[in-house]
Design a protein around this motif. Structure first.
Motif, short mmCIF file in Angstrom:
data_model
loop_
_atom_site.label_atom_id
_atom_site.label_comp_id
_atom_site.label_asym_id
_atom_site.label_seq_id
_atom_site.Cartn_x
_atom_site.Cartn_y
_atom_site.Cartn_z
N MET A 1 0.72 -1.13 -0.02
CA MET A 1 0.03 0.02 0.07
C MET A 1 0.83 1.26 -0.03
N ASN A 2 0.57 2.20 -0.74
CA ASN A 2 1.50 3.50 -0.75
C ASN A 2 1.21 4.33 0.27
N LYS A 3 2.44 4.68 1.01
CA LYS A 3 2.11 5.54 2.14
C LYS A 3 1.86 7.05 1.50
N PRO A 4 1.04 7.85 2.47
CA PRO A 4 0.57 9.12 1.96
C PRO A 4 1.79 10.20 1.98
N LEU A 5 1.51 11.16 1.47
CA LEU A 5 2.41 12.37 1.26
C LEU A 5 2.42 13.22 2.32
N VAL A 6 3.68 13.39 2.92
CA VAL A 6 3.71 14.23 4.25
C VAL A 6 4.67 15.56 3.81
N LEU A 7 4.19 16.68 4.27
CA LEU A 7 4.62 17.87 3.93
C LEU A 7 5.64 18.35 5.27
N VAL A 8 6.82 18.49 5.19
CA VAL A 8 7.87 18.79 6.05
C VAL A 8 7.99 20.22 5.90
N VAL A 9 7.55 21.20 7.12
CA VAL A 9 8.07 22.33 7.14
C VAL A 9 9.06 22.99 8.10
N GLU A 10 10.21 23.04 7.66
CA GLU A 10 11.43 23.02 8.86
C GLU A 10 12.59 23.86 8.11
N ASP A 11 13.04 24.85 8.65
CA ASP A 11 14.11 25.76 7.97
C ASP A 11 15.48 25.14 8.55
N ASP A 12 15.59 24.42 9.72
CA ASP A 12 16.78 24.18 10.15
C ASP A 12 17.43 22.77 9.38
N ALA A 13 18.23 22.93 8.54
CA ALA A 13 18.64 21.70 7.26
C ALA A 13 18.59 20.60 8.24
N ALA A 14 19.38 20.29 9.29
CA ALA A 14 19.83 19.03 10.17
C ALA A 14 18.50 18.43 10.64
N ILE A 15 17.64 19.13 11.05
CA ILE A 15 16.26 18.65 11.72
C ILE A 15 15.45 18.09 10.30
N SER A 16 15.51 19.05 9.38
CA SER A 16 14.91 18.59 8.30
C SER A 16 15.25 17.19 7.45
N ASN A 17 16.62 17.22 7.56
CA ASN A 17 17.30 15.96 6.96
C ASN A 17 16.84 14.73 7.87
N LEU A 18 16.94 15.03 9.18
CA LEU A 18 16.62 13.69 10.03
C LEU A 18 15.30 13.26 9.91
N ILE A 19 14.12 14.21 9.72
CA ILE A 19 12.72 13.94 9.66
C ILE A 19 12.54 13.27 8.26
N THR A 20 13.02 13.90 7.17
CA THR A 20 12.85 13.31 5.81
C THR A 20 13.45 11.92 5.87
N THR A 21 14.53 11.63 6.39
CA THR A 21 15.41 10.54 6.29
C THR A 21 14.51 9.26 6.95
N THR A 22 13.97 9.74 8.00
CA THR A 22 13.24 8.84 8.66
C THR A 22 11.81 8.39 7.97
N LEU A 23 11.21 9.48 7.38
CA LEU A 23 10.04 9.13 6.68
C LEU A 23 10.54 8.45 5.51
N ALA A 24 11.51 8.55 4.57
CA ALA A 24 12.11 7.72 3.40
C ALA A 24 12.19 6.41 3.91
N MET A 25 12.88 6.14 5.27
CA MET A 25 13.06 4.70 5.66
C MET A 25 11.89 4.03 5.87
N GLN A 26 10.76 4.81 6.20
CA GLN A 26 9.53 4.17 6.48
C GLN A 26 8.62 4.05 5.05
N ASN A 27 9.22 4.50 4.19
CA ASN A 27 8.49 4.39 2.73
C ASN A 27 7.31 5.62 2.66
N TYR A 28 7.46 6.72 3.54
CA TYR A 28 6.55 7.56 3.31
C TYR A 28 6.80 8.47 2.16
N LYS A 29 6.02 9.01 1.37
CA LYS A 29 6.41 10.27 0.60
C LYS A 29 6.41 11.33 1.19
#
Length: 231
Positions: A1-29
């Motif tokens: 089943m396709n995971k839904p699209l998550v919009l990440v709104v974060e100007d701190d690059a390190a935190i944004s990368n942490l969140i998006t990497t976590t989402l990618a590992m869980q197959n979230y778009k």
């Protein structure tokens, strides 16, 4: 089943990368943006299923983003912010946020909050199978339509406020512990969940109580939990 699209709104690059990497590992778009204006445009143009929102953005405060988006969208908004004061949480929730996660946070907790949010979306799509109406004094819950009324005025509750109210209503007269409530609502009992519970109870009381400092419907049992009183 396709995971839904998550919009990440974060100007701190390190935190944004942490969140998006976590989402990618869980197959979230996901889609990541760094400003409030970009967030509003992304909601309008890409129709994400949920937004993870930092409050300290470079062009506008995150609360303003919530207000703008809420003027036309019901997308679930989970705030992720270093602002830990209850007044900050209440301001964001009053503006229309659905949940609030305080930095620093664990990725496990973030994923748990997302799972709860998506379960709530599925739950809301079908709403409850029940056709009964709960009445207590001037308070009325129509389970079939997932609507809450005080006298004849419909109340606008966030999904978590609604779930809290229904949980208390279905156990009217019983004291529900903090851990029981947080497990039922968030699916976990993180320390942040108990802190968030106090904030959501405060916002819920502001909507259903004539005098939140002397509540008629929801009684606090200090150090234990909450109980809905039969009026």
């Amino acid at each position: 089943m396709n995971k839904p699209l998550v919009l990440v709104v974060e100007d701190d690059a390190a935190i944004s990368n942490l969140i998006t990497t976590t989402l990618a590992m869980q197959n979230y778009k996901y889609q990541a943006v760094q400003s409030g204006e970009a967030a509003v445009m992304a909601v309008a143009s890409h129709n994400p299923e949920v937004m993870l929102l930092d409050l300290g953005l470079p062009d506008m405060d995150g609360v303003e983003v919530i207000k703008k988006v809420r003027s036309w969208s019901t997308i679930p908004i989970i705030v992720i912010s270093a602002r830990s004061e209850e007044t900050d949480k209440i301001e964001a929730l009053d503006a229309g946020a659905d949940d609030y996660l305080t930095k620093p946070f664990s990725v496990e907790e973030l994923l748990a909050r997302l799972r709860v949010t998506f379960r709530r979306l599925s739950y809301s799509a079908g709403c409850e199978a029940e056709t009964t109406i709960f009445e207590n004094g001037d308070l009325r819950i129509d389970y079939a339509s997932c609507c809450v009324y005080l006298k004849d005025t419909q109340l606008h509750l966030t999904p978590i406020e609604y779930k809290l109210l229904c949980l208390l209503a279905k156990n009217v007269g019983k004291v529900l512990t903090h851990s029981y409530i947080t497990k039922e609502v968030w699916g976990s009992s993180w320390d942040n969940d108990v802190a968030s519970l106090r904030v959501f109870m405060a916002t819920l009381r502001k909507k259903i109580e004539k005098d939140p400092s002397a509540p008629q419907y929801i009684q606090t049992h200090v150090g234990i939990g909450y109980r809905m009183l039969r009026v």
